[in-house]
Design a protein around this motif. Sequence first.
Motif, PDB file in Angstrom:
ATOM      1  N   UNK A   1       1.108  -0.327   4.569  1.00  0.00           N
ATOM      2  CA  UNK A   1       1.377   1.113   4.496  1.00  0.00           C
ATOM      3  C   UNK A   1       2.172   1.638   5.686  1.00  0.00           C
ATOM      4  N   UNK A   2       2.899   2.702   5.443  1.00  0.00           N
ATOM      5  CA  UNK A   2       3.605   3.391   6.518  1.00  0.00           C
ATOM      6  C   UNK A   2       2.712   4.461   7.145  1.00  0.00           C
ATOM      7  N   UNK A   3       1.600   4.764   6.478  1.00  0.00           N
ATOM      8  CA  UNK A   3       0.671   5.792   6.955  1.00  0.00           C
ATOM      9  C   UNK A   3      -0.728   5.199   7.136  1.00  0.00           C
ATOM     10  N   UNK A   4      -1.338   5.484   8.279  1.00  0.00           N
ATOM     11  CA  UNK A   4      -2.741   5.141   8.489  1.00  0.00           C
ATOM     12  C   UNK A   4      -2.995   3.801   9.148  1.00  0.00           C
ATOM     13  N   UNK A   5      -4.270   3.559   9.397  1.00  0.00           N
ATOM     14  CA  UNK A   5      -4.719   2.378  10.129  1.00  0.00           C
ATOM     15  C   UNK A   5      -4.774   1.134   9.245  1.00  0.00           C
ATOM     16  N   UNK A   6      -4.744  -0.010   9.904  1.00  0.00           N
ATOM     17  CA  UNK A   6      -5.057  -1.280   9.261  1.00  0.00           C
ATOM     18  C   UNK A   6      -6.481  -1.658   9.657  1.00  0.00           C
TER      19      UNK A   6
ATOM     20  N   UNK B   1       1.570   3.855   1.057  1.00  0.00           N
ATOM     21  CA  UNK B   1       2.511   2.734   0.945  1.00  0.00           C
ATOM     22  C   UNK B   1       3.925   3.242   0.656  1.00  0.00           C
ATOM     23  N   UNK B   2       4.944   2.574   1.192  1.00  0.00           N
ATOM     24  CA  UNK B   2       6.329   2.987   0.951  1.00  0.00           C
ATOM     25  C   UNK B   2       6.719   2.983  -0.525  1.00  0.00           C
ATOM     26  N   UNK B   3       6.018   2.203  -1.338  1.00  0.00           N
ATOM     27  CA  UNK B   3       6.321   2.132  -2.771  1.00  0.00           C
ATOM     28  C   UNK B   3       5.725   3.291  -3.563  1.00  0.00           C
ATOM     29  N   UNK B   4       4.915   4.119  -2.912  1.00  0.00           N
ATOM     30  CA  UNK B   4       4.230   5.230  -3.575  1.00  0.00           C
ATOM     31  C   UNK B   4       5.111   6.480  -3.516  1.00  0.00           C
ATOM     32  N   UNK B   5       5.576   7.004  -4.660  1.00  0.00           N
ATOM     33  CA  UNK B   5       6.425   8.203  -4.661  1.00  0.00           C
ATOM     34  C   UNK B   5       5.775   9.397  -3.962  1.00  0.00           C
ATOM     35  N   UNK B   6       4.460   9.524  -4.088  1.00  0.00           N
ATOM     36  CA  UNK B   6       3.769  10.643  -3.434  1.00  0.00           C
ATOM     37  C   UNK B   6       3.852  10.514  -1.914  1.00  0.00           C
ATOM     38  N   UNK B   7       3.754   9.286  -1.416  1.00  0.00           N
ATOM     39  CA  UNK B   7       3.877   9.052   0.024  1.00  0.00           C
ATOM     40  C   UNK B   7       5.278   9.413   0.506  1.00  0.00           C
ATOM     41  N   UNK B   8       6.293   8.995  -0.239  1.00  0.00           N
ATOM     42  CA  UNK B   8       7.680   9.287   0.140  1.00  0.00           C
ATOM     43  C   UNK B   8       7.947  10.786   0.103  1.00  0.00           C
TER      44      UNK B   8
END
Length: 225
Positions: free
Chosen positions: A18-23, A177-184
Amino acid sequence: MTGSNDLIVGIDEAGRGPVVGNMFIVCLGVSEGCLGKLIELGVKDSKKLSPKIRFALAPKISRLAKVIIIESVKPEYIDRHNINAIFAQFVIKSLEAILSARLKVKHVYIDAVSGRKFRDVVVNYLLTRNYDVPVSIEPKADEKYPIVAAASIIAKYLRDSHVRKLHEIYGDFGSGYPSDPKTIEWLSKYSSESELPPIIRRSWSTLKKLGILKEEGKGLEKWLK
């Protein structure tokens, strides 16, 4: 059963991409005699389970565990370090904690996407410390070994809970995740790096593609090499 109290250890993570949040990285150890109970619970690769089922399974798995070691890795730390090195360091620290406590470990299973370099780091550590422990390092180990699947469920449960809390603070950005339209769509509201909240991984090339960062980020594709 001979050796039924020996530990079987599984290590996995959630939130690498993901581009957002912790691992979240989890090292889980159960006695060999409890492996059957994990299977009875319906443990399998966390990605194949719904959040509701992961939520139900996580505490049941925890009650069976003899060892649980968890690390939450923030975006700012991920941005400064190679993500494979972060994972390798966690593996070494976890195994050191278990083995230095003289707990008897029968086998360690690790889900790792990286190749020979990661394997060499772990094996060299064990040899240097004179620990005679069999280790299996495989991609998609969570699909083959119940102990790794159990670790992945706890890691994913922690990531799910983390994302829900972030939604309450920063709004619904989807999965992160970068693949998630909502995230973008959520990321696109930021026009410059100075506006970015601390939950965003600035090293991901996603931000450059969106025009938020003018300098090239390190990019997920480079982290995974």
